[in-house]
Design a protein around this motif. Structure first.
Motif, short mmCIF file in Angstrom:
data_model
loop_
_atom_site.label_atom_id
_atom_site.label_comp_id
_atom_site.label_asym_id
_atom_site.label_seq_id
_atom_site.Cartn_x
_atom_site.Cartn_y
_atom_site.Cartn_z
N LEU A 86 14.24 2.36 0.08
CA LEU A 86 13.77 1.27 -0.77
C LEU A 86 13.02 0.22 0.06
CD1 LEU A 86 13.70 -0.12 -3.52
CD2 LEU A 86 15.97 -1.06 -3.06
N ALA A 87 13.63 -0.17 1.19
CA ALA A 87 13.02 -1.19 2.04
C ALA A 87 11.63 -0.76 2.48
CB ALA A 87 13.90 -1.46 3.25
N GLU A 88 11.49 0.52 2.77
CA GLU A 88 10.21 1.01 3.23
C GLU A 88 9.17 0.99 2.10
OE1 GLU A 88 10.39 4.79 5.05
OE2 GLU A 88 8.34 4.63 5.82
N GLN A 89 9.60 1.49 0.93
CA GLN A 89 8.69 1.55 -0.22
C GLN A 89 8.13 0.17 -0.58
OE1 GLN A 89 8.34 4.18 -2.94
NE2 GLN A 89 8.64 5.56 -1.22
N LEU A 90 9.03 -0.82 -0.58
CA LEU A 90 8.61 -2.13 -1.06
C LEU A 90 7.51 -2.76 -0.19
CD1 LEU A 90 12.00 -3.65 -2.26
CD2 LEU A 90 10.14 -2.73 -3.64
N GLY A 91 7.44 -2.32 1.06
CA GLY A 91 6.41 -2.84 1.93
C GLY A 91 5.00 -2.43 1.48
N ASN A 92 4.94 -1.37 0.67
CA ASN A 92 3.63 -0.88 0.21
C ASN A 92 3.41 -1.14 -1.27
OD1 ASN A 92 3.16 0.25 2.79
ND2 ASN A 92 4.53 1.92 2.23
N PHE A 93 4.10 -2.12 -1.80
CA PHE A 93 4.13 -2.29 -3.25
C PHE A 93 3.16 -3.34 -3.78
CE2 PHE A 93 7.29 -0.97 -6.61
CZ PHE A 93 7.37 0.34 -6.16
N THR A 94 2.44 -3.99 -2.90
CA THR A 94 1.64 -5.12 -3.34
C THR A 94 0.74 -4.79 -4.53
OG1 THR A 94 1.65 -5.83 -1.06
CG2 THR A 94 0.11 -6.95 -2.52
#
Lengths: 589, 470
Positions: A69-77
């Motif tokens: 989850l932490a990784e995914q959210l970094g690319n969520f902009t």
């Protein structure tokens, strides 16, 4: 949004979201890894209002899910509607930055750093910076640790009032009660210093640096050494003496070997950061001490830096410093009691010859090389041999050849196969430098002996070595010296040796060319198709496939094809398989 | 197919030793020893002027002589050099011996001036930077520990210090000026010593200090906390975890009720994560003891503890799984029925996974629960909840497990369940097949779902410009 597909297309998404709650971790994990798809399907609005709150609530999951989850959210902009809405991602990442598991926390911080750049300056002050402050004053050490990594990304882009607050928070964390937090702060000190205005580097950073460098825990002090490199780079030369050097001197003589090790390990960087004058006055004696340290770990780390340190000495005094201060220490290290120290030295010592030139090398370094070539530890000898090229350029390898040979022979017969493997890899290099005559006379028999080693990896490396030798010395040399011996093994009673013949042929045919292959190698291969051992026979099929392209078409049709057809009718299933494969690859069907 | 013909029987020569022999075989050399990291290679020989024995001087001169001897013992020798200063080493050893006897039997020797001198002598001798471990891959389970070379002196210093702390004349109110936070911090760092003999002495020393210095207690607990957190989250290396846990075991025992939030936090945020460390086997017994101590103090902690263990349940290491099951049984031994009900569902979901583990030691350890009378009584009371959770696994293993001993154990468990609740048991047997089919169907649906999703992504990829606002 997904209107064109009708509601049907959203069905999988609904199930996916359902899966985020599944009992099975693996299923939750699969689903979380598709989070961007879910968000894409939901559209930016629903992602912001439904998905993100849902994710923020379910943060009490397995660490593995949280990491994803932490990784995914970094690319969520983009998925929340672009930079304008990027701050919506902060709440879930904030919670993730406080969990216990380091890997998750670090990933959350990484993602936060990433999306910080997508915040407008206003959003940074309204949303991001308050988050950093909350983390920095969290109850449990985990959130404060995470905060340490976020100061440097927001500092350059906020107003001066907020800047002052950030500096204050960083100061607090540097003197935190928990050593974990102080370590995190110390490890970010250099990075933070880089974004600060010079006046604050001098006023704030230096005092923090001094305090951390004399922390009660050596694990904190050693991190200050790392920061020292960045800090020294930022300061003007005239301030270094008063602001940095007292601390650095103290670190080089710290009572904990871990701190001294760190100094030794960072020595080249430190040397560059403080410049030539301080190097001459301070670092040279410090380096001497590290080379004579009572702990082998420290000596080995320093020994590793000998070449780099000498290279970077100011040119006007380089030779004098090396000859009078460094070389005496190096001489002692050659007979150190610890093999790691000797081996570290052996991996760089040859590099000194280019710096010191021919005469000094012959007079001072050569005896050391020779001593190390006779060292009891194979790694030391290997390290010397692997760096022969540096010496070759300066004094030529002949000076060494007398001592080189016994060392090579001994390594070639070492009981540990990894050592044998290592020396094989240097054979082509040695052959090139020693010349064909020397090679034939002294080393050829070694290369052949490896072909019948009892470890497969050695036989394989020996085969590969032959190819490289042929590339160096040419086909004619191969025909006279190597090929007869290789082909002779085709009659060996041991089938493993017979197979080695085939492997060598595979490797050599291209380098040797059509004539040698057709005239000398092919007949042997064809004859081996009658071998009793199936493994040999199917390797014949493989060899024929391999050398086929080197042969002319007539030869293929008249000689190779019949044999392959015979093998294709073999009783052994593997032989059949490889024969058929060869037939189809060579287009002989 | 490796067809070995008669012509191919020459075995490859095996006279050379290769690097694959077991570590324990390779390392069968003499015990290694090492010394503190503070010695720079030899300086001048050390000279100490011999002093008369304490018993040979008049009583009123003894306190003064005692101080002098303490000062002499501050001199530290290099024991890695086995030949240097032999006479003086022997002299210090006998002096230390004399001091040990003296503090044990004498009365009236402990003047106020003696305290700083004692602490100074002890500090000079024991506080030192521990040297690097001899090999990076030091494996405490397999390798011999490196022993402390200066032990002949060090042991006597520890012995002396413990007698001093235990002496009837010892007054903490005076000593606390010298045995302070900094002293304790350095003491705690020594627990990383590789020498088990030293850690054993340290354990006693720290225990005495914790007992006598009330003002240091919170500090000691906090520092142990930090050591553990670093161990769990940063280094995974610290030699004295078992010893520190042993001390904590008795500290927890003495906690007053109701437990402070600080103590509960320690349980949940430090002790439970300690289970994740690779070298758990080295301190698991002590850790489990601490956990059970907590639960005996305050049963309401049962749920968070068991949930914590379930969260960190080992996924690949069977050896650790067996340890977890052992600890869980210890917890179940003391669990209150009201607490059991709160946690039974997730708990037995895990147990049902363990029971069907292909590793027979894991399965066996879990099945042993059914030999525990107290656990059996809890299961019986709640069979309507537990039986449906366990049934599918048990039924399946009874047919498929490779190990006959496990199958036999499972039959017993099934039999026990049948006797407990025969109606439910029959129902579950009857629906077993249809339940499996339903599960399979669900599985299939999931697969299809993922396929659909891929299609969706493909389509979306084609028109992604339309969806992502720029």
């Amino acid at each position: 949004m997904a209107g064109a597909d009708g509601d049907d297309s959203l069905y999988p998404i609904a199930v996916l979201i359902d899966e985020l709650r599944n009992e099975d971790v693996q299923l939750r994990l699969n689903s979380i890894k598709k989070l961007s798809t879910i968000a894409l399907a939901l559209g930016v609005e629903r992602t912001r209002t439904e998905l993100l709150p849902f994710l923020t609530d379910t943060i009490y999951d397995e660490d593995e899910v949280l990491l994803a989850l932490a990784e995914q959210l970094g690319n969520f902009t983009m998925l929340v509607g672009g930079p304008e809405y990027v701050h919506c991602l902060l709440p879930p990442l904030e919670s993730l930055a406080t969990v216990e598991e380091t890997v998750v926390r670090d990933k959350a911080v990484e993602s936060l750093r990433k999306i910080s750049h997508e915040h407008s300056p206003v959003d940074l002050e309204v949303h991001f910076e308050p988050l950093v402050k909350r983390l920095a004053s969290g109850d449990w050490f985990t959130s404060r640790t995470s905060a340490c990594g976020l100061f440097s990304v927001c500092y350059p882009r906020v107003s001066s009032t907020v800047k002052a607050e950030i500096r204050q928070h960083f100061r607090n964390l540097c003197s935190d009660d928990t050593p974990m937090v102080r370590r995190a702060a110390a490890s970010k000190l250099g990075e933070f210093a880089k974004v600060l205005e010079l006046e604050y580097v001098k006023s704030d950073i230096i005092s923090l640096f001094t305090a951390l460098a004399s922390d009660e825990q050596d694990s904190v002090r050693l991190l200050a050494v790392e920061a020292c490199v960045s800090i020294a780079t930022l300061l003007p030369q005239e301030d270094l003496e008063t602001l940095v050097m007292p601390t650095l001197r103290q670190a080089a003589e710290d009572k904990s070997w871990r701190v001294r090790y760190m100094v030794a390990d960072k020595f080249s960087e430190l040397q560059k950061a403080v410049g030539p004058e301080i190097t001459k006055n301070d670092l040279v004696p410090a380096f001497q001490n590290l080379l004579k340290d009572c702990e082998a770990e420290v000596r080995a780390a320093a020994a590793n830096k000998v070449k780099e340190f000498c290279e970077n000495l100011p040119e006007d005094s380089r030779e004098t410093i090396i000859m009078t201060h460094i070389l005496p220490c190096v001489k002692e290290l050659v007979s150190d009691t610890n093999q790691h120290v000797k081996s570290a030295l052996a991996s760089v010592i040859m590099g000194l010859s280019t710096i010191l030139g021919k005469d000094n090398t012959i007079e001072h370094l050569l005896p050391l090389f020779l001593a190390q070539l006779k060292d009891e530890c194979p790694e030391v000898r290997l390290n010397i041999i692997s760096n022969l090229d540096c010496v070759n350029e300066v004094i030529g390898i002949r000076q060494l050849s007398q001592s080189l040979l016994p060392a090579i022979v001994e390594l070639a017969e070492d009981a540990k196969w990894r050592v044998r493997l290592a020396i094989i890899e240097y054979m082509p290099l040695l052959a090139g430098q020693l010349g064909v005559e020397f090679f034939d006379e002294k080393l050829n028999s070694l290369c052949m002996a490896w072909l019948v080693d009892h470890v497969y990896a050695i036989r394989e490396a020996a085969t590969c070595n032959l190819t490289k030798l042929v590339e160096k010395f040419g086909a004619e040399w191969a025909q006279n010296t190597i090929v007869p011996k290789v082909l002779g093994m085709a009659n060996d009673p041991n089938y493993l040796h017979r197979m080695t013949t085939l492997f060598c042929i595979n490797a050599l045919s291209e380098a040797c060319g059509q004539e040698i292959t057709t005239k000398h190698m092919l007949p042997v291969v064809l004859k081996m198709s009658n071998d009793q051992v199936a493994n040999v026979r199917f390797n014949v099929a493989k060899s024929l496939q391999k050398i086929g392209p080197v042969l002319d078409s007539n030869c293929l049709q008249t000689e190779v094809k019949p044999v392959l057809e015979k093998l294709a009718a073999d009783q052994d299933i593997d032989v059949k398989y490889f024969a058929q494969e060869a037939i189809s690859v060579l287009a002989l069907a | 197919i490796l067809a070995m013909s008669s012509a191919a029987t020459t075995p490859p020569s095996v006279d050379k030793v290769d690097g694959f022999s077991r570590k324990s075989v390779r390392k069968a050399k003499q015990k290694r020893s090492q010394s503190s990291s503070q010695f720079r290679s030899q300086g001048k020989p050390i000279e100490l002027t011999p002093l008369p024995l304490l018993k040979d001087v008049p009583a009123q001169e003894q306190p003064d002589l005692f101080l002098k001897k303490l000062q002499q013992c501050c001199t530290v020798f290099d024991f890695m050099d086995t030949l240097s200063d032999l006479k003086m080493k022997e002299y210090k050893r006998s002096t230390l011996n004399e001091l040990v006897d003296y503090v044990t039997v004498s009365r009236g020797y402990l003047t106020e001036q003696a305290y700083p001198e004692v602490v100074k002598m002890v500090s000079y001798n024991i506080f030192r930077t521990l040297p690097p471990s001899d090999s990076n891959e030091f494996d405490p389970e397999e390798d011999e520990p490196t022993l402390e070379a200066s032990w002949p002196h060090l042991q006597l210093v520890y012995e002396f210090f413990i007698r001093f702390l235990e002496s009837q004349e010892f007054q903490p109110s005076i000593a606390k000026k010298y045995i302070d936070q900094k002293f304790v911090l350095q003491l705690l760092e020594l627990f990383d010593s590789e020498d088990p003999r030293e850690r054993d002495y340290l354990k006693t020393v720290l225990h005495r200090i914790y007992g006598k210095f009330l003002g240091l207690r919170a500090f000691i607990r906090k520092q142990i906390n930090n050591i553990f957190l670093r161990f769990v989250y940063e280094t995974e290396h610290f030699n004295g975890v078992a010893e520190l846990l042993e001390i904590l075991g008795s500290i927890i025992n003495g906690f007053a009720l109701p437990l402070k939030a600080e103590h509960k936090q320690f349980l949940v945020k430090v002790l439970i994560p300690l289970h994740t460390v690779r070298s758990l086997s080295l301190f698991h017994a002590q850790l489990a003891y601490c956990i059970v101590q907590f639960l005996e103090k305050d049963p309401t902690l049962t749920e968070p503890v068991i949930r914590g263990l379930l969260k960190f349940w080992p996924k690949t290491c069977s050896q650790k799984e067996v340890m977890f099951l052992g600890e869980l049984e210890e917890i179940l031994d003391v669990i209150e029925p009201t607490q059991f009900v709160k946690i039974q569902e997730p708990l037995f979901k895990q147990i049902s996974k363990c029971v069907s583990s292909p590793h027979f030691q894991v399965a066996e350890r879990a099945l042993y629960y059914w030999n525990n009378e107290y656990i059996m009584s809890l299961i019986e009371e709640n069979s309507n909840v537990i039986l449906p959770i366990m049934f599918a696994s048990l039924y399946r293993i009874s047919k498929e497990h490779w190990n006959p001993a496990i199958v036999a154990l499972v039959y017993n468990v099934l039999k026990a369940f049948m006797e407990m609740n025969s109606t439910l048991f029959d129902e579950l047997t009857a629906t077993y097949k249809s339940d499996r089919q339903r599960e399979k169907k669900k599985e299939k649906e999931r697969e299809e779902l993922w396929k659909k999703l891929e299609d969706l992504e493909l389509k979306r990829g084609l028109r992604s410009d339309a969806i992502i606002p720029t």
